[in-house]
Design an enzyme around this catalytic site. Structure first.
Site, mmCIF file in Angstrom:
data_model
loop_
_atom_site.group_PDB
_atom_site.id
_atom_site.type_symbol
_atom_site.label_atom_id
_atom_site.label_comp_id
_atom_site.label_asym_id
_atom_site.label_seq_id
_atom_site.Cartn_x
_atom_site.Cartn_y
_atom_site.Cartn_z
ATOM 1 N N GLY A 179 0.968 -1.190 -0.052
ATOM 2 C CA GLY A 179 -0.013 0.067 -0.020
ATOM 3 C C GLY A 179 0.755 1.061 -0.110
ATOM 4 N N GLN A 228 2.948 10.065 1.453
ATOM 5 C CA GLN A 228 4.081 9.303 1.322
ATOM 6 C C GLN A 228 5.316 9.626 0.282
ATOM 7 O OE1 GLN A 228 2.290 5.154 2.020
ATOM 8 N NE2 GLN A 228 4.045 4.998 3.331
ATOM 9 N N LEU A 249 5.805 1.588 4.605
ATOM 10 C CA LEU A 249 7.215 2.125 3.828
ATOM 11 C C LEU A 249 7.870 3.683 4.396
ATOM 12 C CD1 LEU A 249 5.793 1.471 0.389
ATOM 13 C CD2 LEU A 249 7.452 0.114 1.576
ATOM 14 N N HIS A 295 -5.276 1.404 6.976
ATOM 15 C CA HIS A 295 -3.924 1.944 7.262
ATOM 16 C C HIS A 295 -3.729 2.927 6.162
ATOM 17 C CE1 HIS A 295 0.706 1.350 7.869
ATOM 18 N NE2 HIS A 295 0.732 2.133 6.717
ATOM 19 N N HIS A 345 -3.362 7.240 6.453
ATOM 20 C CA HIS A 345 -1.987 8.226 5.838
ATOM 21 C C HIS A 345 -2.760 9.628 5.359
ATOM 22 C CE1 HIS A 345 1.485 6.121 6.145
ATOM 23 N NE2 HIS A 345 1.148 5.101 5.655
HETATM 24 NI NI NI Z 1 2.016 3.199 5.705
#
Ligand code: NI
Length: 172
Positions: free
Chosen positions: A46, A51, A95, A136, A140
């Site tokens: 994911g 990110q 990550l 999850h 974010h």
């Molecule tokens: Ni994550």
């Protein structure tokens, strides 16, 4: 398609809330394609746009097992519209927090509404790993990391470790 660098903690951008997508045009689709490539390359299951430093409500997930066909899901403006009382626990990683894993308890089933890469609205029921993964990623988009569910002591410890690492890298 371009591989994008993945931002790690303690970068404050990860705590910011992402903005909804109002129009799905070629630039949004190109971003989605970059995100998929970046996720598979990492490798991860994911990735949220924040990110890679883009505060837009887009996430990509693929929870297919190694021996299964890839099953990418593009989640634009995703929303959890219902969640089960029943919970499940998965060991999560991120990550943006490399090589750190902890058990996290979340609703075991969720119903998700989202737009796809073409702007078509869909709803689906997720359970198992996919349910955890979708929650999850939506977290974010709201500036929430899985370590926010840990005790303050555990969270502080991991943030400190990554802060020291970032300092070392900055000073070379
Ligand atoms: Ni994550």
């Amino acid at each position: 398609m371009t591989l994008r660098p993945i931002i790690t903690i303690p970068d404050p951008v990860l705590k910011q809330v992402s903005e909804p997508i109002t129009e799905i045009d070629g630039s949004v689709q190109a971003l989605v394609d970059d995100m998929l490539q970046t996720m598979y390359d990492a490798p991860g299951i994911g990735l949220a746009a924040v990110q890679i430093g883009i505060l837009k409500r887009i996430a990509v997930v693929d929870c297919a097992k190694e021996d299964e066909k890839p099953a990418p899901k593009v989640l634009i403006n995703p929303e959890i519209i219902s969640a089960s009382e029943e919970t499940s626990v998965y060991q999560e990683g991120c990550l943006s927090i490399p090589e750190f894993y902890e058990d996290i308890e979340r609703p075991a089933q969720v119903r998700v509404r989202h737009l796809d890469r073409d702007g078509t609205e869909h709803e689906f029921d997720a359970d198992g790993l996919l349910a955890t993964c979708v929650q999850h990623e939506i977290d974010h988009l709201n500036g929430v990391l899985f370590i926010d569910y840990l005790s303050r002591l555990k969270r502080d410890r991991v943030v400190k470790k990554f802060s020291k690492q970032a300092k070392r890298e900055a000073t070379g």
